[in-house]
Design an enzyme around this catalytic site. Structure first.
Site, mmCIF file in Angstrom:
data_model
loop_
_atom_site.group_PDB
_atom_site.id
_atom_site.type_symbol
_atom_site.label_atom_id
_atom_site.label_comp_id
_atom_site.label_asym_id
_atom_site.label_seq_id
_atom_site.Cartn_x
_atom_site.Cartn_y
_atom_site.Cartn_z
ATOM 1 N N THR A 1 -23.405 49.908 55.505
ATOM 2 C CA THR A 1 -24.399 50.552 54.661
ATOM 3 C C THR A 1 -25.625 51.026 55.430
ATOM 4 O OG1 THR A 1 -23.703 48.999 52.998
ATOM 5 C CG2 THR A 1 -25.783 50.135 52.597
ATOM 6 N N ARG B 1 -14.155 49.944 42.748
ATOM 7 C CA ARG B 1 -15.041 48.842 43.175
ATOM 8 C C ARG B 1 -16.433 49.379 43.559
ATOM 9 N NH1 ARG B 1 -18.057 47.782 48.172
ATOM 10 N NH2 ARG B 1 -18.296 45.529 48.366
ATOM 11 N N GLY C 1 -20.019 48.049 45.372
ATOM 12 C CA GLY C 1 -20.689 46.957 46.080
ATOM 13 C C GLY C 1 -22.125 46.814 45.590
ATOM 14 N N ASP C 2 -22.940 46.260 46.445
ATOM 15 C CA ASP C 2 -24.348 46.030 46.114
ATOM 16 C C ASP C 2 -25.208 47.284 46.223
ATOM 17 O OD1 ASP C 2 -23.797 46.024 48.873
ATOM 18 O OD2 ASP C 2 -25.640 44.941 49.326
ATOM 19 N N GLY D 1 -23.635 44.678 54.419
ATOM 20 C CA GLY D 1 -22.624 43.628 54.514
ATOM 21 C C GLY D 1 -21.806 43.543 53.244
ATOM 22 N N GLY E 1 -20.987 43.314 49.862
ATOM 23 C CA GLY E 1 -21.832 43.524 48.702
ATOM 24 C C GLY E 1 -21.670 42.486 47.608
HETATM 25 N N1 GLY Z 1 -22.840 46.686 51.331
HETATM 26 C C1 GLY Z 1 -21.931 47.687 51.054
HETATM 27 C C2 GLY Z 1 -20.830 47.313 50.199
HETATM 28 O O1 GLY Z 1 -20.509 46.151 50.031
HETATM 29 O O2 GLY Z 1 -20.198 48.200 49.676
#
Ligand code: GLY
Length: 333
Positions: free
Chosen positions: A194, A222, A224-225, A246, A248
């Site tokens: 990211t 999906r 992520g964060d 990292g 997420g």
């Molecule tokens: N930090 C990015 C993700 O997990 O998609």
């Protein structure tokens, strides 16, 4: 301390006993971003900041640059999901807690600018999938081809040989590489993901942006964060801002960047706040945490910066009037 008083003290040789106020001066403008790939990102953001532009414009400019240029883990050059489709996540947040985000956006080159459009022109915060794409098209963002980049194709073909759903992120330490390892290993696993960036402008206002193609070979749909406010990015203009990189899912579980900012509110330095957030992830499931990477990066209103990661290998890039460098992050395990 007033300049006149300081001069008086200087003449008495007492100045050193009372530090002048400007030693606590806010370091601004300033931009920090995740990874060594953040150096050119910061350079783009800096063009805005040095001219007195807003932190918001600066982080958008930096994010757009990486969406255009990197061929691995951000933008349409990124690795696809397990259906062979690149889906993009991004978010942006300004000094007034305005925020916008997109998740699972396909075939649009600049998700960060779509996120900003969501923030500025809708009553919503997050648009996903087809709805996000429709919104982007309605707002004049061109539809791109959807063809994978050369490295994306290569990595996907390699992944299809086993089709193992075992995504690993930021695994420099396991491979024995240093912090400035290339973005991808020969077996197709990714070690950078990211791009998160945080800026403090000349007016003393904070903003942040995050953009990513997310975890390589993820299940289609999906998120992520990165597009989740409070997870991948949080800005509180009274206190500071934080972003993450990292796995997420681990960041979402602890509302990672919100946690970091709240810890800074309690008086912790950016580095200590990032450390405490990493500890929360590790303490929840130490065995699992040993297999994954999460890194947090934070900045406070004074322009102090800091980062912490679970594993070795996380770095961040920083640009100010006096510095332009890559800083290795401390780590827990
Ligand atoms: N930090 C990015 C993700 O997990 O998609």
């Amino acid at each position: 301390m007033q300049r006149r008083n300081f001069l008086k003290l200087s003449s008495l040789g007492l100045a050193s006993f009372q530090l002048p106020k400007w030693t606590n001066a806010v370091q601004k403008p300033l931009v920090v971003s995740t990874w060594d790939s953040g150096m050119p990102v910061n350079a783009e953001a800096w063009k805005v900041l040095e001219q007195g532009g807003s932190a918001l414009d600066a982080v958008e400019a930096g994010a757009r640059y990486i969406e255009d240029t990197i061929d691995c883990c951000v933008g349409l050059g990124g690795y696809p999901d397990r259906d062979g489709i690149v889906t993009l996540d991004a978010c942006i947040m300004d000094d007034k807690s305005n925020c916008g985000a997109v998740a699972g956006l396909e075939r649009i080159k600049h998700p960060i600018s779509v996120a900003r459009k969501v923030m500025e022109t809708t009553p919503h915060v997050l648009l996903v999938g087809d709805g996000a794409q429709k919104f982007a098209l309605q707002n004049g963002f061109p539809l791109e081809s959807g063809e994978l980049s050369e490295s994306g194709k290569k990595a996907y073909q390699k992944w299809l040989e086993k089709s193992q759903y075992k995504p690993e992120i930021n695994i420099e330490n396991k491979k024995g590489n240093g912090p400035f390892a290339p973005a991808f290993f020969e077996d197709g696993t990714a070690n950078h993901d990211t791009m998160g960036l945080l800026a403090l402008d000349q007016q003393g206002n904070l903003s942040g942006a995050v953009t990513t193609s997310g975890m390589a070979f993820k299940i289609h749909g999906r998120s992520g964060d990165s597009p989740i406010i409070g997870a991948g990015l949080f800005v509180d203009n009274e206190i500071g801002a934080a972003t993450s990189s990292g796995v997420g899912e681990e960041v979402i579980r602890i509302c990672g960047t919100h946690t970091v900012v709240e810890l800074m509110r309690q008086g912790l330095s950016p580095e200590m706040a990032c450390k405490k957030a990493c500890e929360r992830i590790v303490n929840r499931d130490p065995k699992k945490a040993a297999t994954l990477q999460v890194g947090f990066l934070a900045i406070n209103k004074k322009g102090e910066t800091g980062a912490y990661a679970i594993q070795k290998g996380f770095v961040f890039s920083m640009k100010s009037n006096t510095e332009n460098k890559i800083n290795p992050s401390k780590f827990l395990l």
